[in-house]
Write an enzyme that holds these catalytic residues in place. Structure first.
Site, PDB file in Angstrom:
ATOM      1  N   LYS A  73      44.478  58.663  10.770  1.00 19.25           N
ATOM      2  CA  LYS A  73      43.736  59.316  11.860  1.00 19.25           C
ATOM      3  C   LYS A  73      44.349  60.679  12.144  1.00 19.25           C
ATOM      4  O   LYS A  73      45.584  60.829  12.141  1.00 19.25           O
ATOM      5  CB  LYS A  73      43.794  58.420  13.107  1.00 19.25           C
ATOM      6  CG  LYS A  73      42.912  58.871  14.270  1.00 19.25           C
ATOM      7  CD  LYS A  73      42.978  57.850  15.414  1.00 19.25           C
ATOM      8  CE  LYS A  73      42.099  58.237  16.591  1.00 19.25           C
ATOM      9  NZ  LYS A  73      42.133  57.238  17.684  1.00 19.25           N
ATOM     10  N   SER A 126      37.570  55.781  19.439  1.00 18.46           N
ATOM     11  CA  SER A 126      37.703  57.111  18.872  1.00 18.46           C
ATOM     12  C   SER A 126      38.107  57.123  17.400  1.00 18.46           C
ATOM     13  O   SER A 126      37.925  58.137  16.733  1.00 18.46           O
ATOM     14  CB  SER A 126      38.712  57.920  19.677  1.00 18.46           C
ATOM     15  OG  SER A 126      40.009  57.364  19.539  1.00 18.46           O
ATOM     16  N   SER A 151      40.127  52.025  20.969  1.00 16.21           N
ATOM     17  CA  SER A 151      39.770  52.937  19.874  1.00 16.21           C
ATOM     18  C   SER A 151      40.064  52.450  18.469  1.00 16.21           C
ATOM     19  O   SER A 151      39.650  53.095  17.510  1.00 16.21           O
ATOM     20  CB  SER A 151      40.449  54.283  20.070  1.00 16.21           C
ATOM     21  OG  SER A 151      39.709  55.039  20.973  1.00 16.21           O
TER      22      SER A 151
HETATM   23  N1  GLN Z   1      36.834  54.960  24.596  1.00 15.19           N
HETATM   24  C1  GLN Z   1      37.987  55.002  25.427  1.00 15.19           C
HETATM   25  C2  GLN Z   1      38.128  56.387  25.971  1.00 15.19           C
HETATM   26  O1  GLN Z   1      37.255  57.142  25.759  1.00 15.19           O
HETATM   27  C3  GLN Z   1      39.205  54.583  24.666  1.00 15.19           C
HETATM   28  C4  GLN Z   1      39.657  55.620  23.721  1.00 15.19           C
HETATM   29  C5  GLN Z   1      40.883  55.218  22.981  1.00 15.19           C
HETATM   30  O2  GLN Z   1      41.237  54.048  22.891  1.00 15.19           O
HETATM   31  N2  GLN Z   1      41.570  56.220  22.475  1.00 15.19           N
HETATM   32  O3  GLN Z   1      39.084  56.748  26.573  1.00 15.19           O
END
Ligand code: GLN
Length: 493
Positions: A80, A155, A179
């Site tokens: 990532k 994400s 995410s």
């Molecule tokens: N979707 C969640 C957010 O927007 C979690 C994102 C994540 O785990 N990095 O913060």
């Protein structure tokens, strides 16, 4: 020669050991697949083929000389793009990091390199890991390999899509509120969020430091266990790491079937009674519970009453931490600087105004607000107290059961654009994953079926802090009956 990209991470390592593949041939096979499908999937932000080929030839030379660094020496792994890898870009999918080159390896990367694993490509994400669809990337969205008009989740959408599309054997992601698990669920792959502190965060660009964890995204539970063993363990560079030594999760899978017998699996009422839970998802997860029961587990009804406060609590704590963490992007130290700036204040203002995307700005504003004097007690302090209640709820529930079974996400992958204009609807995509980060416990998402429309459905198993072995054992036992492991989206190739 069979298509090497169909191999799992463990099978790729086995092929190297058997001499039926070289590291170079693994890399070449991935590149061919990437050339064929990447224009449609767009999982990667960058891929330094020259570096990967040099690394793979060096791995082959070590193995030929009897000096392999271990069984995984020479297997490529997608990373990532919020993890620092020396000499490579690390954009966090943000324009503000355009042009930045990492000067050091994150601890997880150093550990993987020590095992000979080759960082291979940087995967797309929501900018600074803020989002649930990878549509917040400053460099364009990634498509879901099972339906190109749908999102891969987020994400870590690029990592999940790359693994599901056969463009990577496995990948690393990061999980602050879901995410790793939610994109794994949307893409029909496995995603593991380790216990907070089990994996070093050194070299992970911080979003919300008390919630972030790095973890694997794979096509099999075994691969998730292998990668966790490789990356976990205490790190003097990250004082929040736990003293627990890594290892043993992959070996523990040999006892997977036996471990499920007598296991108490909690079904939390609140997770199955949520408005907005897709009936197909509900049915698939309930059917998985029945399968686990057939394997010898006992299903126990449990209750996590604070579950409903998860999203609200998370968006105060995560944004507060993000507003502080993102202060370092000032137009001076990293990447982008707005050329129109005439003085220092303008450098800050214009670089941040033009470098950050709308969701990141929204979160910095919200986080600054909840931390400001006069509001701190009402929001931030209260959210911390609710966080304790959530953690206490899980502690109590793990007295009544060994693992918790729930959906990973309320729906299968949604269409691109469907929620982009409605941040609240997007935030609810993580309703089932967020409390795990607030409580600091571990959880895994794994495939449990397909919708009538052909979209993957994921189920989530949650375990207490440091409960990874049992979590992975139960996941593996289920995986062996479900026949859903190592599925690659065909993409018409
Ligand atoms: N979707 C969640 C957010 O927007 C979690 C994102 C994540 O785990 N990095 O913060």
């Amino acid at each position: 020669m069979p298509d090497l990209t169909q191999l799992s991470f463990a099978q790729a390592a086995a092929a190297l050991a058997a001499g039926t593949a070289s590291s170079r041939s693994l890399a070449d096979a991935l590149f061919a697949r990437i050339d064929a499908v990447e224009p449609r999937v767009k999982a990667y932000l960058s891929l330094d083929r020259t570096a990967v080929l040099a690394d793979s030839e060096a791995a082959d030379a070590r193995r030929a000389a009897g000096q392999a660094r271990g069984p995984y020496d020479g297997v490529p792994l997608a990373i990532k793009d919020n993890l620092n890898v020396t000499g490579q870009p690390c954009t966090c999918a943000s324009k503000i990091l355009a042009g930045y080159t990492a000067g050091y390896d994150a601890t997880v990367i150093a550990k993987l390199r020590a095992a000979g694993v080759i960082p291979c490509g940087r995967t797309n994400l929501d900018e600074f890991a803020m989002g649930s669809s990878t549509e917040n990337s400053g460099y364009g969205p990634t498509a879901n390999p099972w339906d190109l008009e749908r999102v891969p989740g987020g994400s870590s959408g690029g990592s999940a899509a790359a693994v599901a599309a056969g463009e990577a054997f496995a990948a690393l992601g990061s999980d602050t509120g879901g995410s790793i698990r939610q994109p794994a669920s949307f893409c029909g792959v496995v995603g593991l969020k380790p216990t907070y502190g089990l994996v070093s965060r050194y070299g992970l660009v911080a979003f919300a430091s008390s919630l972030d964890q790095i973890g694997p995204i794979t096509r099999t539970v075994e691969d998730a266990a292998i990668l966790l063993d490789l990356i976990a363990g205490p790190d003097p560079q990250d004082s929040t790491t736990l003293p627990e030594q890594a290892g043993g999760c992959a070996a523990a899978l040999a006892d997977a079937a036996a471990s499920v017998r007598g296991l108490r699996i909690g079904l939390p009422r609140e997770y199955f009674e949520t408005e907005g839970l897709d009936p197909e998802v509900r049915r698939a997860v309930e059917a998985a519970g029945k399968e686990l029961e057939k394997l010898g587990a006992t299903l126990v009804p449990v209750s996590v009453p604070t579950q409903k406060y998860g999203v609200g609590t998370y968006y105060i704590i995560a944004t507060a931490e993000a507003s502080a963490n993102l202060a370092r992007f000032d137009g001076i130290r990293y990447g982008f600087r707005d050329a129109a700036a005439q003085d220092l204040m303008q450098t800050y203002r214009l670089s941040r105004a033009h470098g950050f995307g709308p969701e990141v700005k929204r979160r910095i504003l919200l986080g600054t607000y909840v931390l400001s004097s006069g509001y701190y007690d009402a929001y931030y302090l209260r959210a911390q107290k609710v966080r304790t209640l959530i953690r206490n709820d899980f502690t109590r529930v793990f007295g009544e059961c060994d693992l918790i079974l729930a959906p990973t996400a309320p729906t299968p992958a949604f269409k691109r654009g469907e929620k982009a204009a409605d941040p609240l609807a997007m935030y609810l995509a993580d309703i089932y994953t967020i409390t795990v980060n607030l409580a600091g416990i571990c959880a895994i998402s794994l495939p449990c079926g397909f919708s009538a429309g052909g979209l993957p459905i994921g189920m989530q198993l949650m375990g207490p802090a440091l409960g990874e072995k049992r979590l992975l054992q139960a996941a593996q036992a289920y995986e062996q009956t479900a026949n859903l492991a190592n599925r690659i989206a065909p993409l018409g190739v």
